[in-house]
Design an enzyme around this catalytic site. Structure first.
Site, PDB file in Angstrom:
ATOM      1  N   ASN A 401      96.286 120.484  46.403  1.00  0.00           N
ATOM      2  CA  ASN A 401      96.099 119.047  46.221  1.00  0.00           C
ATOM      3  C   ASN A 401      94.900 118.770  45.324  1.00  0.00           C
ATOM      4  O   ASN A 401      93.848 119.405  45.461  1.00  0.00           O
ATOM      5  CB  ASN A 401      95.886 118.360  47.573  1.00  0.00           C
ATOM      6  N   GLU A 520     108.719 116.836  53.534  1.00  0.00           N
ATOM      7  CA  GLU A 520     107.549 117.092  54.366  1.00  0.00           C
ATOM      8  C   GLU A 520     107.805 116.657  55.809  1.00  0.00           C
ATOM      9  O   GLU A 520     108.631 115.783  56.072  1.00  0.00           O
ATOM     10  CB  GLU A 520     106.340 116.330  53.815  1.00  0.00           C
TER      11      GLU A 520
END
Length: 553
Positions: A401, A520
């Site tokens: 990320n 997810e």
């Protein structure tokens, strides 16, 4: 054979005897023959198929290019019916189009698209340009000449686009995000149920109305100011506004406008052309909480500052003392359940308080410059550990990320390139995950850094897809390789038809754009099986494993 546009040889004087008459006839025949030779030379060498048929629809001439376009020998089609080449479902409108063209009595061409039968029995989409051939003496139509080209790839691409748009519209209607499609005159042409619920009205009541009238009257000047500034085909930055329901209740919404390029569908308001996607995030609770915090801080300002200082010190101590650690959560192929990658997730391993989740410190880090050293450490450590795994034979990739501020203030591409070289890794082994942020908007400075990372060879993933204010615009403007479907859509995919429809639409959109998708938050076997049945390729969640210090544990 008479040809329109052929040479017209006119004598400057009337023939005076038989010899002159014979000479005149000879020159006329030669001119006609030359015109015929020129026509056949053009028809023979043209890439488009040329067909001529008499008024009864029987084919009189076929150019050699019929072999390339439809696969026939030209001789096999002579004296057959031209309409027999047209798909049965297309014959009525094809005959009508040709009749309309011939009925005008003019030489203007008629253009239409239909399916034509190939020699092998397959149907090919063709575009036909037909025009009548007139007898020069009587002025009557004697033949019809058609120029035909294969447009199968163009029609299929258009159909795929329309199919993707229909799936998008279906997902939009049932999306939990409050969304409306408005035309260039600000009229709502499509309002989903979430937007209607936010405004306390039915979708049909809102469609056809000026969306700016939905805004609470005292805040309308802000919308007018936004319009006067000029949207210019760009995504607007979020603006908090108040919206009033018919019952008089006021709700706070975070408004974003993003340009929408979709072809109008028949079910939209007649004459309406979609121009903008209006998205409103309900922030009523957030605004009330902020007001309470602000009131509290009037009396407890010192306490708030102390808590921030404590968090800043915690982050700095973690950097200095080496308390930062990375855990890895597996990403699997939903069909084979084989692990294909891992997402690196930051933690603080405090000597007294134990393992601290990022929710306790990461938000504060992003508010300060502390995110820069933290982000760099996570990149370098994740790439280093992945290099070790590759050396041991584990060729799974790692997803990392990246905060929006890193894309602006940090030489991110250089950091990644150097870490890859030290770890002896290809760029394809490091996947960069970005979230929707103002830095990545079309006029944002972070987009250039994303482009450089993609050029380096790192796949780019758009994280938490569907929860932000302009997901479709990011997909269109960023060089993304894949989408990470937010867990809010995955949670009900196995028992909620609306959630399943949204996931199906996103998968269709991704397939049309050539993008991968990771679902997810997969926590049950039923969710995993439903996602696989819908065609979702990859999944991540507690079902497959929690984040651990070393993959494989």
């Amino acid at each position: 054979m008479d040809e329109p546009g052929g040479l017209a040889i006119a004598s400057s004087a009337e023939p005076t005897n038989d010899a002159d008459l014979q000479r005149e006839l000879y020159l006329t025949e030669e001119a006609l023959a030359e015109s015929e030779r020129r026509y056949r030379l053009l028809a023979t060498n043209a890439t488009d198929l040329v067909i001529r048929a008499n008024v009864m629809g029987r084919i009189t001439y076929v150019s050699p290019s019929v072999a390339a376009v439809l696969g026939y020998d030209a001789r096999d089609l002579i004296d057959t019916s031209v309409i027999d080449l047209v798909h049965p479902d297309d014959r009525a409108r094809t005959q009508q189009a040709m009749a309309d063209g011939l009925g005008t009595g003019h030489a203007a061409p008629t253009c239409f698209v239909c399916r034509s039968r190939g020699a092998n029995g397959t149907w090919i989409w063709t575009e036909t340009m037909s025009r009548p051939i007139f007898d020069p003496d009587t002025g009557e139509i004697v033949e019809v000449q058609s120029s035909i080209r294969d447009v199968t790839s163009r029609v299929e691409a258009r159909n795929q686009l329309r199919f993707s748009e229909r799936r998008f519209r279906s997902a939009l209607a049932s999306s939990p995000a409050a969304t409306a499609v408005v035309d260039l005159d600000h009229r709502a042409v499509l309002v989903n149920r979430s937007m209607a619920a936010l405004l306390g009205r039915a979708p049909a009541e809102l469609e056809g109305t000026d969306w700016r009238r939905w805004v609470h009257e005292p805040d309308r000047p802000l919308v007018a100011q936004m319009a006067n500034t000029g949207w210019g085909g760009r995504v607007t930055r979020p603006l908090d506004l108040r919206f009033r329901t018919p019952e008089g209740a006021v709700r706070w919404g975070r408004l974003t406008l993003s340009p929408l390029d979709l072809e109008p569908e028949p079910d939209l308001t007649p004459g309406a052309e979609p121009g903008w996607l209006v998205q409103v995030q309900d922030v009523t609770v957030e605004r009330r909480r902020t007001e309470l915090v602000e009131r509290h801080n009037l009396h407890d300002g010192l306490g708030g500052r102390l808590r921030r200082q404590e968090t800043d010190q915690l982050i700095q101590d973690a950097l200095d003392a080496g308390w930062l650690t990375v855990h890895y959560q597996p990403i699997v192929d939903l069909r084979t359940r084989r692990i294909v990658g891992h997402e690196s997730l930051l933690r603080i391993d405090h000597p007294e308080r134990g393992l601290l989740a990022p929710s306790l410190f990461l938000g504060r880090a992003e508010e300060t410059e502390l995110i820069m050293p933290i982000g760099r450490w996570v990149l370098e450590e994740s790439i280093r550990r992945t290099g070790v795994r590759w050396a041991l034979g584990d060729r799974t990739w790692v997803g990392i990320n990246v905060a929006g501020s890193q894309l602006i203030h940090d030489e991110l591409t250089g950091v990644v390139a150097e870490a890859l070289e030290r770890a002896s890794l290809p760029a394809s082994a490091v996947h960069i995950e970005v979230t929707e942020s103002t830095e990545l908007l079309p006029d944002g400075t972070g987009r250039a850094e994303v482009g450089r990372l993609r050029a380096l060879g790192c796949p780019i993933w758009l994280d938490d897809f569907g929860t932000g204010f302009s997901s479709l615009t990011y997909v269109r403007h960023l060089p993304v390789s894949g989408l990470k479907l937010d867990r809010t859509f995955v949670a009900g995919v196995d028992d909620d038809p609306q959630s399943a429809a949204i996931v199906d639409a996103v998968l269709g959109l991704a397939e049309g754009l050539g993008l991968q998708v990771i679902a997810e938050g997969v926590e049950s076997e039923r969710q995993a099986m439903t996602l696989a049945d819908l065609g979702c390729p990859l999944g991540q969640g507690y079902l497959f494993g929690r984040a651990v210090p070393e993959p494989g544990l």
